[in-house]
Design an enzyme around this catalytic site. Sequence first.
Site, short mmCIF file in Angstrom:
data_model
loop_
_atom_site.label_atom_id
_atom_site.label_comp_id
_atom_site.label_asym_id
_atom_site.label_seq_id
_atom_site.Cartn_x
_atom_site.Cartn_y
_atom_site.Cartn_z
N TYR A 51 0.85 -1.20 0.00
CA TYR A 51 0.00 0.00 0.00
C TYR A 51 0.88 1.24 0.00
O TYR A 51 1.90 1.30 0.72
CB TYR A 51 -0.90 0.03 1.25
CG TYR A 51 -2.35 -0.10 0.88
CD1 TYR A 51 -2.94 0.84 0.04
CD2 TYR A 51 -3.13 -1.15 1.34
CE1 TYR A 51 -4.27 0.73 -0.34
CE2 TYR A 51 -4.46 -1.28 0.97
CZ TYR A 51 -5.03 -0.34 0.13
OH TYR A 51 -6.33 -0.45 -0.24
N GLU A 53 -0.57 4.89 -0.57
CA GLU A 53 -1.34 6.11 -0.88
C GLU A 53 -0.46 7.33 -0.71
O GLU A 53 0.32 7.42 0.25
CB GLU A 53 -2.57 6.20 0.03
CG GLU A 53 -3.69 5.31 -0.48
CD GLU A 53 -4.89 5.28 0.42
OE1 GLU A 53 -5.14 6.26 1.14
OE2 GLU A 53 -5.59 4.25 0.41
N ASP A 212 -6.03 13.07 -25.48
CA ASP A 212 -6.06 11.68 -25.03
C ASP A 212 -5.38 10.87 -26.14
O ASP A 212 -5.97 10.60 -27.18
CB ASP A 212 -7.52 11.24 -24.84
CG ASP A 212 -7.63 9.77 -24.46
OD1 ASP A 212 -6.63 9.03 -24.58
OD2 ASP A 212 -8.74 9.34 -24.08
N THR A 238 -3.20 5.48 -22.10
CA THR A 238 -3.11 4.17 -21.46
C THR A 238 -1.73 3.63 -21.77
O THR A 238 -1.02 4.17 -22.62
CB THR A 238 -4.18 3.19 -22.00
OG1 THR A 238 -4.09 3.18 -23.42
CG2 THR A 238 -5.57 3.59 -21.57
N LYS A 241 -1.94 -0.28 -24.96
CA LYS A 241 -2.33 -0.41 -26.38
C LYS A 241 -1.05 -0.46 -27.23
O LYS A 241 -0.32 -1.44 -27.14
CB LYS A 241 -3.26 0.74 -26.74
CG LYS A 241 -4.57 0.74 -25.94
CD LYS A 241 -5.53 1.79 -26.44
CE LYS A 241 -6.87 1.71 -25.72
NZ LYS A 241 -6.91 2.50 -24.49
N ARG A 247 -1.85 -3.00 -18.31
CA ARG A 247 -3.13 -2.29 -18.38
C ARG A 247 -3.11 -1.14 -17.36
O ARG A 247 -2.97 -1.40 -16.16
CB ARG A 247 -4.22 -3.30 -18.03
CG ARG A 247 -5.58 -3.04 -18.51
CD ARG A 247 -6.34 -4.33 -18.62
NE ARG A 247 -6.07 -4.93 -19.91
CZ ARG A 247 -6.66 -4.53 -21.04
NH1 ARG A 247 -7.58 -3.60 -21.03
NH2 ARG A 247 -6.34 -5.09 -22.19
N1 DSN Z 1 -12.07 0.64 -25.19
C1 DSN Z 1 -10.78 1.00 -25.74
C2 DSN Z 1 -10.69 0.72 -27.18
O1 DSN Z 1 -10.91 -0.42 -27.53
O2 DSN Z 1 -10.38 1.60 -27.97
C3 DSN Z 1 -10.44 2.38 -25.43
O3 DSN Z 1 -10.42 2.54 -24.06
#
Ligand code: DSN
Length: 406
Positions: A51, A53, A212, A238, A241, A247
């Site tokens: 933990y 925080e 984003d 993110t 990807k 993730r």
């Molecule tokens: N849901 C994702 C996508 O597949 O593009 C984006 O967060």
Amino acid sequence: MLDIQRTKLRLLNLLDKEITRQNNNIELIASENFVSDDIRDALGSCFTNKYSEGYPANRISGNKGRYYGGCEYVDEVEQLCCDIWLEVFGAKENYHVNVQPHSGSQANMAAYFSVLKPGDTILSLSLDNGGHLTHGSKVNFSGKLYNIVFYNVNKNGLIDYEDLSDKIKRYHPNLVLAGASAYSRIIDFEKIYNIINQLYLDGYNKPYFMVDMAHIAGLVAAGAHCSPFGYADIITTTTHKTLRGPRGGMIFCKKELAKKVDSAVFPGCQGGPLQNIIYAKAICGLEAMTDSYKEYIYQVVKNARSMADAFKQMEYKVVTGGTDNHMFLLDFSETHPNLSGKDIQEELDKHNITVNKNCVPNEKRSPMQASGIRIGTPAMTTKGWTEDEFVKCAKEIDKIIENMQK
Ligand code: DSN
């Protein structure tokens, strides 16, 4: 009551099946990828037990440090992770980064919380034009908390920068958001920045500029897409990807917004950070600095272009006529009006080809049906596919769709 042993066996069996599915299927979901063994080891490391925080002490002035003891090593890991990512994007001078967001949605939530109050206006790209759920969809917190105005794509499916400019003049947004989940062309961040600044000189309010970059972050890191750094006030992403990491999410912001962004993440909308994921994010950042990662990303882009071209040659409608990045959309509304994206996704599933149904510009169907599918090349490029395999796969998909018509 559930039998613990049997249920555990059932779970193990499901894990085995998922391993087989991931090994055997052709994975074309544009937002998915396969992480390295180092990243998987990091995710399973003992940092998951800790933990922490708060933030590493002395991270920014006024920061009070952690709320728990025993954080000396996670402090160092988190600080290193931040340093690595600022270096990946060449952003050390002017930007601050928060690597704690649990996901892209959490990153967007914290980004909004840092500079907006409920009822403020966000100007963004709508879901059916390629935007993301958290960019103002009515069913998401973003659409419920904020006043959302959408800019559109033009008849060719390209972002309509004139519409964006007109809507800034008309609606005086507090924040302009660029970025998408299903847009296959370059997003001109410099152009949006210049529009905002020119309108400011003309007497309009100056909105925050947020990007984003979740989908294209890997391309930005490798130099295969123009960078939002230097233009945007806040940049979210993110890490799972095109970045091919664990993730999770991250927020970059101009240094003067650091305190606001940090407090919006914790305690604003999250509690304890996931330190095993932060450790994995650090490893992911190191991987993103290598030449082999850059080669991978350029191959992802070449593969997407070849596959989109193959579909065009077979007279499919590729939205915008092609792609500049890692994905593209097929629009069946004119070429196969009797088939929905869902029908095609389900049929491809039966042939072990995984895609997702997707809305297309001017969508007439619900998002659960949709008139298109989205195809991405990051995952299969990780598995070593090059242009030839992707072109063969396009032909295979065509055969399956043609058989559906019989
Ligand atoms: N849901 C994702 C996508 O597949 O593009 C984006 O967060």
